[in-house]
Design an enzyme around this catalytic site. Structure first.
Site, PDB file in Angstrom:
ATOM      1  N   GLY A  12      -7.528  -0.199 -13.191  1.00 11.09           N
ATOM      2  CA  GLY A  12      -7.736  -0.063 -11.741  1.00 11.09           C
ATOM      3  C   GLY A  12      -9.073  -0.620 -11.296  1.00 11.09           C
ATOM      4  N   ASP A  13      -9.221  -0.739  -9.970  1.00 10.40           N
ATOM      5  CA  ASP A  13     -10.460  -1.212  -9.358  1.00 10.40           C
ATOM      6  C   ASP A  13     -10.826  -2.627  -9.796  1.00 10.40           C
ATOM      7  OD1 ASP A  13     -10.795   1.451  -8.272  1.00 10.40           O
ATOM      8  OD2 ASP A  13     -11.371   2.040 -10.290  1.00 10.40           O
ATOM      9  N   LYS A  16      -8.149  -5.939  -6.431  1.00  7.79           N
ATOM     10  CA  LYS A  16      -6.845  -6.403  -5.930  1.00  7.79           C
ATOM     11  C   LYS A  16      -6.936  -6.797  -4.464  1.00  7.79           C
ATOM     12  CE  LYS A  16      -4.899  -2.572  -7.507  1.00  7.79           C
ATOM     13  NZ  LYS A  16      -5.621  -1.961  -8.638  1.00  7.79           N
ATOM     14  N   GLY A  17      -7.794  -6.089  -3.710  1.00  5.24           N
ATOM     15  CA  GLY A  17      -7.947  -6.380  -2.283  1.00  5.24           C
ATOM     16  C   GLY A  17      -8.397  -7.807  -2.044  1.00  5.24           C
ATOM     17  N   GLY A  40      -8.153   3.008  -3.292  1.00  2.00           N
ATOM     18  CA  GLY A  40      -9.238   2.843  -2.326  1.00  2.00           C
ATOM     19  C   GLY A  40      -9.724   1.422  -2.279  1.00  2.00           C
ATOM     20  N   HIS A  41      -9.809   0.869  -1.094  1.00  2.00           N
ATOM     21  CA  HIS A  41     -10.505  -0.407  -0.965  1.00  2.00           C
ATOM     22  C   HIS A  41     -11.374  -0.375   0.286  1.00  2.00           C
ATOM     23  CE1 HIS A  41      -6.214  -0.956   0.102  1.00  2.00           C
ATOM     24  NE2 HIS A  41      -6.729  -1.277   1.269  1.00  2.00           N
ATOM     25  N   ARG A 142      13.415  16.948  -7.970  1.00  2.00           N
ATOM     26  CA  ARG A 142      14.333  17.020  -6.812  1.00  2.00           C
ATOM     27  C   ARG A 142      13.985  18.180  -5.881  1.00  2.00           C
ATOM     28  NH1 ARG A 142      18.753  16.361 -11.227  1.00  2.00           N
ATOM     29  NH2 ARG A 142      17.106  17.573 -12.143  1.00  2.00           N
ATOM     30  N   GLN A 223      -3.408   1.421  -8.263  1.00  2.00           N
ATOM     31  CA  GLN A 223      -3.817   1.730  -9.639  1.00  2.00           C
ATOM     32  C   GLN A 223      -3.597   0.505 -10.536  1.00  2.00           C
ATOM     33  OE1 GLN A 223      -1.721   4.298  -7.944  1.00  2.00           O
ATOM     34  NE2 GLN A 223      -3.726   4.663  -7.092  1.00  2.00           N
ATOM     35  N   THR A 299     -12.830   6.075  -3.919  1.00  2.00           N
ATOM     36  CA  THR A 299     -12.173   7.303  -3.473  1.00  2.00           C
ATOM     37  C   THR A 299     -13.012   8.541  -3.781  1.00  2.00           C
ATOM     38  OG1 THR A 299     -10.010   6.304  -3.684  1.00  2.00           O
ATOM     39  CG2 THR A 299     -10.057   8.691  -3.729  1.00  2.00           C
ATOM     40  N   VAL A 413     -16.378 -15.273  -8.181  1.00  2.00           N
ATOM     41  CA  VAL A 413     -17.744 -15.576  -8.624  1.00  2.00           C
ATOM     42  C   VAL A 413     -18.797 -14.875  -7.758  1.00  2.00           C
ATOM     43  CG1 VAL A 413     -17.236 -17.762  -9.784  1.00  2.00           C
ATOM     44  CG2 VAL A 413     -17.673 -17.763  -7.317  1.00  2.00           C
TER      45      VAL A 413
END
Ligand code: IMP
Length: 430
Positions: A12-13, A16-17, A40-41, A142, A223, A299, A413
């Site tokens: 994670g982290d 991705k953003g 979180g981003h 369920r 994630q 987060t 970069v």
């Protein structure tokens, strides 16, 4: 036009953003397919920084429809806090679509997340405390409440009552907490019903129609691979499917509609929460990566655990997700390190492992086997072509590419939006 999936290739982290940002205006729909407000981003609007935890990043791209898919667990309080925060800054969020089959994080899920962690003691997972695990547990048991249930009050109350029977026993008799009443939960959830209604849709139908029309759909994984409930470092994982397969189950779109599967990996490795991390550094190098890379959780604000690039897990990520491309982020953080180790294999009790050891004890005992690569000292943040990079940085990237079993198509970069080297287009036909 393509369906593309973005997943984290580590814990994670990975940034991705930034990859989503890069595709920006070329994307018609951005779909969150797993997780909830544990992600979180940070986004920058004008001169203000704003942390988003639940909303898909596409909410900020004009002309791009943000979608919360059925695989997500939704905390309605957080959803409307984020929508209100964006509205105050003049962002139009009226396009947001929320699947009627997405599950709701009921207030008791948050309570249970926190008390369970406390009672687990040294076995705790180090969760974000947002009620993610208990909400998914109810879904699989369920006993979950879905977005669509809000529009049938009698059904909603009945479901809440059913869900609370066992939970109140647990809360009162085991955890010594007060019982939760049906009305307090129903009232809290129903308070959001009218505001939610215009956003609720059969998002599987919308997305399949969009793909038929030739629109570009980006499925944004929360994630990461190593936190996936099936393929990650179980039990130290999140409770959803964070790998590429989750894009299909979490959105109601078939695998034949996915063209690119993009894995995001940092040029080193980080992790938050508990669980094994073979390349974790407890020395000045770990501190250096944390300081230079600003490795603190969006987060929870927790300092991230830092270590060298682990090619065993990115090879695993390539296989599990069927990656077509890797975006290697934060290469600049390594600038100035004389010799850069990369973990190429593990050793467990004198035995070499090329692939991830399957059992938990072996992975926990895995020692990284390193190969070192010469570093560079030049500032690389201005490089825009691969050939602009110093030779040592080029060699590092090529080595990482070969060891990770997937081509590296983009390199980060620097922190800025434009501080990237684009080698191959991330949106492509299979
Ligand atoms: P949960 O998702 O809150 O249940 O937490 C389970 C594990 O996943 C913990 O180790 C968390 O730190 C980790 N986790 C959850 N979301 C993220 C994320 O967005 N980035 C990194 N780690 C995460």
């Amino acid at each position: 036009m393509p369906g593309a999936v973005i997943v984290g290739a580590q814990w994670g982290d990975e940034g991705k953003g930034k990859a989503t940002d890069l595709l920006g205006s070329r994307v018609d729909y951005v779909v969150k397919f797993n997780g909830g407000n544990n992600a979180g981003h940070t986004v920058v609007i004008g001169d203000q920084k704003f942390a988003l935890h639940l909303l898909p990043s596409g909410i900020l791209t004009p002309g791009c429809t943000p979608v919360i898919g059925n695989g997500v667990v939704v905390d309605l309080r957080v959803l409307f806090e984020e929508l209100d925060g964006l509205a105050e800054r003049g962002v139009d969020t009226s396009d947001l679509l929320v699947s009627n089959a997405a599950h709701i994080i009921a207030p008791y899920a948050r309570t249970l997340d926190n008390v369970t962690e406390r009672f687990l003691g040294k076995r705790k997972i180090g969760t974000t405390g947002r009620g993610i695990g208990p909400a998914y547990a109810d879904k699989i048991n369920r006993l979950g409440i879905r977005v669509g249930d809000l529009f049938d009050e009698a059904l909603l109350r009945d479901k809440i009552e059913g869900a609370l029977v066992a939970k109140n026993h647990l809360l009162v008799k085991v955890y010594n907490r007060r019982a939760i009443g049906v009305d307090e939960v129903a009232d809290e959830l129903l308070a959001y019903r009218d505001r939610l209604e215009p956003h609720v849709a059969d998002t599987s139908l919308v997305l399949n129609n969009a793909l038929d029309e030739g629109d570009t759909v980006l499925f944004e994984g929360g994630q990461a691979t190593m936190l996936d409930v099936d393929h990650g470092t179980y039990p130290f994982v999140t409770s959803s499917s964070a790998t590429a397969g989750g894009a299909c189950t979490g959105s109601g779109v078939g695998p034949t509609r996915i063209d690119s599967v993009i894995g995001i990996a940092k040029a080193y490795t980080t992790r938050v929460g508990e669980g094994p991390m073979p390349t974790e550094l407890h020395d000045q190098w770990g501190d250096r990566l944390r300081d230079v890379g600003h490795e603190f959780g969006t987060t929870t604000g927790r300092p991230r655990r830092c270590g060298w690039y682990d090619a065993v897990i990115t090879r695993f990520a390539s296989r599990i997700n069927g990656l077509t491309d890797i975006v290697l982020t934060k290469l600049d953080v390594l600038t100035g390190i004389e010799e850069i180790p990369v973990c190429v294999n593990y050793e467990v009790d004198g035995v070499r492992y090329q692939d991830l050891p399957l059992d938990q004890a072996a992975f926990a005992a895995a020692k990284p086997v390193y190969e070192s690569f010469p570093g560079w000292t030049e500032d690389i943040s201005g490089c825009r072509e691969f050939s602009d990079l110093p030779q040592a940085a080029q060699d590092y990237v090529k080595a990482v590419e070969e060891l990770s079993d997937c081509r590296i198509s983009t390199i980060g970069v620097g922190p800025g939006r434009d501080e990237v080297i684009q080698i191959n287009d991330l949106l492509h036909a299979r």
